[in-house]
Design a protein around this motif. Structure first.
Motif, PDB file in Angstrom:
ATOM      1  N   UNK A   1      37.766  35.485  56.937  1.00 45.43           N
ATOM      2  CA  UNK A   1      39.048  35.890  57.520  1.00 45.43           C
ATOM      3  C   UNK A   1      39.100  37.409  57.545  1.00 45.43           C
ATOM      4  N   UNK A   2      40.126  37.948  58.162  1.00 48.71           N
ATOM      5  CA  UNK A   2      40.383  39.390  58.101  1.00 48.71           C
ATOM      6  C   UNK A   2      41.491  39.679  57.101  1.00 48.71           C
ATOM      7  N   UNK A   3      41.842  38.678  56.278  1.00 50.41           N
ATOM      8  CA  UNK A   3      42.925  38.811  55.307  1.00 50.41           C
ATOM      9  C   UNK A   3      42.379  39.191  53.938  1.00 50.41           C
ATOM     10  N   UNK A   4      43.264  39.717  53.093  1.00 47.18           N
ATOM     11  CA  UNK A   4      42.875  40.109  51.739  1.00 47.18           C
ATOM     12  C   UNK A   4      43.976  39.714  50.769  1.00 47.18           C
ATOM     13  N   UNK A   5      43.641  39.785  49.484  1.00 55.87           N
ATOM     14  CA  UNK A   5      44.641  39.462  48.474  1.00 55.87           C
ATOM     15  C   UNK A   5      44.483  40.326  47.248  1.00 55.87           C
ATOM     16  N   UNK A   6      45.570  40.404  46.514  1.00 55.67           N
ATOM     17  CA  UNK A   6      45.596  41.084  45.212  1.00 55.67           C
ATOM     18  C   UNK A   6      46.171  40.084  44.227  1.00 55.67           C
ATOM     19  N   UNK A   7      45.500  39.885  43.108  1.00 59.44           N
ATOM     20  CA  UNK A   7      45.986  38.972  42.080  1.00 59.44           C
ATOM     21  C   UNK A   7      46.601  39.789  40.962  1.00 59.44           C
ATOM     22  N   UNK A   8      47.865  39.488  40.647  1.00 61.78           N
ATOM     23  CA  UNK A   8      48.582  40.159  39.566  1.00 61.78           C
ATOM     24  C   UNK A   8      48.673  39.222  38.370  1.00 61.78           C
ATOM     25  N   UNK A   9      48.544  39.773  37.189  1.00 62.78           N
ATOM     26  CA  UNK A   9      48.608  38.953  35.982  1.00 62.78           C
ATOM     27  C   UNK A   9      50.055  38.567  35.674  1.00 62.78           C
TER      28      UNK A   9
END
Length: 130
Positions: free
Chosen positions: A37-45
């Motif tokens: 995909x051209x999408x991204x993510x950030x995972x927060x604790x």
């Protein structure tokens, strides 16, 4: 001969440059691109002070660019107002690989009418055609 004041200024400038490079390196690692995909993510604790679960923010473009598409809690519920958002199947597969529980219907924080017990709920289906 270099003045002591100039020496200190150079050292400060070098330190600030290194800190800036470190920040950019860490920022790059903060966002993960979702495969295919051209999408991204950030995972927060999770944060026990604010009672938030571990959660992910998904963005329209690589490296956290573009607008936020939705955010999802570890248990598959919507985060930050994303309740009811339908997520793409390839996002769901990737998030499940990270340990997120994503509903089979790909809708964040929704109820499956077939799983509701008549003893616990009164179900009303509204139809505009009646």
């Amino acid at each position: 001969m270099k003045r002591f004041k100039d020496f200190l200024r150079e050292k400060r400038d070098e330190r600030e440059k290194k800190l800036c490079e470190l920040f950019l390196a860490l920022e790059h690692h903060t966002y993960k691109n979702i495969p295919n995909t051209r999408n991204s993510l950030r995972v927060d604790s999770q944060n026990t002070n604010t009672l938030t679960q571990r959660h992910a923010h998904v963005y329209a473009k690589p490296n956290g660019g573009g607008k936020q598409l939705y955010s999802v809690n570890l248990d598959g519920s919507g985060h930050d107002g994303s309740s009811g958002a339908v997520i793409p199947a390839n996002h769901a597969e990737y998030l499940r690989g990270l340990g997120f529980t994503i509903p089979d219907n790909l809708t964040l924080e929704s109820l499956d009418i077939d799983s509701l017990s008549p003893e616990l709920y009164e179900i009303c289906i509204l139809d505009d055609d009646v």
